[in-house]
Write an enzyme that holds these catalytic residues in place. Structure first.
Site, mmCIF file in Angstrom:
data_model
loop_
_atom_site.group_PDB
_atom_site.id
_atom_site.type_symbol
_atom_site.label_atom_id
_atom_site.label_comp_id
_atom_site.label_asym_id
_atom_site.label_seq_id
_atom_site.Cartn_x
_atom_site.Cartn_y
_atom_site.Cartn_z
ATOM 1 N N ASP A 181 30.527 -16.129 3.849
ATOM 2 C CA ASP A 181 30.090 -15.142 4.897
ATOM 3 C C ASP A 181 31.403 -15.109 6.142
ATOM 4 O O ASP A 181 32.193 -15.101 5.605
ATOM 5 C CB ASP A 181 28.773 -15.366 5.409
ATOM 6 C CG ASP A 181 28.143 -14.368 6.178
ATOM 7 O OD1 ASP A 181 27.511 -13.385 5.426
ATOM 8 O OD2 ASP A 181 28.056 -14.261 7.500
ATOM 9 N N TYR A 313 30.746 -9.290 14.864
ATOM 10 C CA TYR A 313 31.096 -8.227 14.053
ATOM 11 C C TYR A 313 31.766 -6.935 14.660
ATOM 12 O O TYR A 313 32.694 -6.555 14.086
ATOM 13 C CB TYR A 313 29.654 -7.484 13.458
ATOM 14 C CG TYR A 313 29.200 -8.543 12.295
ATOM 15 C CD1 TYR A 313 29.083 -8.097 10.958
ATOM 16 C CD2 TYR A 313 28.567 -9.606 12.482
ATOM 17 C CE1 TYR A 313 28.559 -8.800 10.003
ATOM 18 C CE2 TYR A 313 28.009 -10.473 11.589
ATOM 19 C CZ TYR A 313 28.059 -10.053 10.354
ATOM 20 O OH TYR A 313 27.514 -10.986 9.343
ATOM 21 N N HIS A 370 23.526 -16.099 -1.285
ATOM 22 C CA HIS A 370 24.709 -15.773 -0.152
ATOM 23 C C HIS A 370 24.843 -17.135 0.499
ATOM 24 O O HIS A 370 25.755 -17.533 1.046
ATOM 25 C CB HIS A 370 24.148 -14.726 0.321
ATOM 26 C CG HIS A 370 24.877 -14.374 1.507
ATOM 27 N ND1 HIS A 370 26.353 -13.500 1.363
ATOM 28 C CD2 HIS A 370 25.014 -14.427 3.022
ATOM 29 C CE1 HIS A 370 26.966 -13.409 2.399
ATOM 30 N NE2 HIS A 370 26.168 -13.898 3.304
#
Length: 392
Positions: A181, A313, A370
């Protein structure tokens, strides 16, 4: 050692009032009406949220997680103007290979705690003394017990530089790095920066594939491209909001525990359904138990990091534009990669090799998604042993 480079012991000690406030806020939740579909296509389902809230207030015990963290050697140190929190577990085996592992979003060091035993004490977990790692688990600035950045510029590349300084400060002159990630973005950046001492990297998310179209010559490549297209079409909401308006979602994440939990659960289809089954059906997937899931969410709540974690982000978006104009150097170091079957997309070997020419290890694991280290810690530890064997 000066104050700037001092390494200070750290313990978690959350006031009782913070726990009481959390429970009060959960009890005061204003619930929306039930979704109008039978799946997650409108978001986190009401039954999942309400069962999570019930368990959170009645059965969950943060002090258990706090004790688990405090049983491990934890520290803080100032790097590039910010206090960085990290766990540092040295193996009792000689010649252990130092390994720095980076979490992602919506994760934290919590997702890696069950890997500590298998990685640092392999003989107790089916491995040999020659498989041992010295383990460094830092919290990205803005996450967990690390400081929240007060200035712009903490993108993956800057965190990568901070990790190189951390490993140098800890006295490691030869080490490897791992990430999935957001942690894969940091590890990828470390590989490109190639700081002195770093000898190889491992990732379990192919970050370059998120940046643009990939070849679709084979059936495997077309399947992966279709998975990526689905993610961009219907699984991208959190990414877009955090990359463009992290402050806006931050108000809900800091004010409502249930809003925070919903936002963190709505990450990817596979992990959402696994977490939902853990709460609604009492059927956890591997290590993704109700308590472990709430350990991570409660950490976000108690540290008030809903907005600061989302800003990463936004920084990622800015740095991606800059790198499009001025591409970073290729990774020349040895690269290892593991495909977990329930990841957002199953990266074909050709895509990985295209991104990282010096691919020294590639494997397709039997299970895991994930949050591979969190969900399948023993299998994940096996992958680390195999991935870095040739570098010992």
């Amino acid at each position: 050692m000066s104050n700037e480079t001092e390494i200070r012991p750290f313990r978690v000690d959350v006031p009782d009032e913070a726990i009481a406030d959390l429970k009060r806020r959960i009890a005061a939740t204003r619930w929306p009406t039930k979704e109008l579909v039978t799946d997650r296509s409108q978001g986190v389902q009401l039954a999942t949220s309400q069962e999570l809230a019930r368990y959170w207030t009645t059965d969950y015990d943060w002090r258990r997680c706090e004790a688990k963290l405090n049983a491990l050697p934890q520290f803080t140190t100032e790097i590039d103007g910010e206090d960085v929190h990290f766990i540092h577990v040295k193996s009792r085996h000689g010649n252990a290979l130092p390994l720095i592992m980076t979490h992602g979003w919506p994760g934290s060091v919590i997702e890696m705690l069950e890997t500590v035993g298998p990685l640092t004490d392999p003989t107790a977990h089916g491995g040999t003394a020659g498989d041992a790692f010295d383990l460094v688990l830092p919290s990205i600035p803005g996450y967990g017990f690390s400081a929240q950045p007060t200035e712009l510029g903490w993108y993956a590349g800057r965190t990568a530089q901070a990790w190189a300084k951390l490993m140098h400060r800890l006295g490691y002159t030869r080490y490897v790095a791992q990430g999935g990630d957001q942690g894969a973005s940091v590890t990828d950046a470390m590989g490109r920066q190639a700081p002195e001492g770093l000898i190889g990297i491992h990732m379990n998310l192919l970050v370059p594939a998120l940046a643009g179209p990939q070849p679709t010559d084979t059936e495997e490549e077309r399947a992966a491209a279709a998975q990526l297209a689905t993610f961009r079409q219907s699984g991208f909401g959190y990414f877009l909001e955090q990359a463009t308006r992290p402050q806006t979602i931050g108000y809900a994440l800091l004010d409502s525990p249930v809003a925070l939990a919903g936002w963190m659960l709505d990450h990817d289809t596979d992990s959402y359904y696994k977490i939902s089954r853990a709460f609604v059906d009492g059927q956890p997937s591997g290590n993704l138990t109700r308590d472990h899931i709430l350990d991570n969410i409660t950490l976000y709540w108690l540290t008030g990091t809903g907005a600061s974690t989302s800003r990463l982000y936004w920084e990622y978006g800015r740095s991606a534009k800059a790198e499009f104009k001025d591409p970073p150097p290729h990774v020349k170091l040895p690269v290892a990669y593991t495909v977990f079957p329930d990841e957002l997309f199953q990266a074909p070997r050709h895509w990985v090799k295209d991104a990282y020419h010096n691919l020294t290890y590639f494997n397709e694991a039997d299970k895991g998604g994930h949050f591979a280290a969190w969900e399948e810690p023993e299998l994940f530890a096996d992958e680390m042993r195999a991935a870095f064997k040739s570098l010992r």
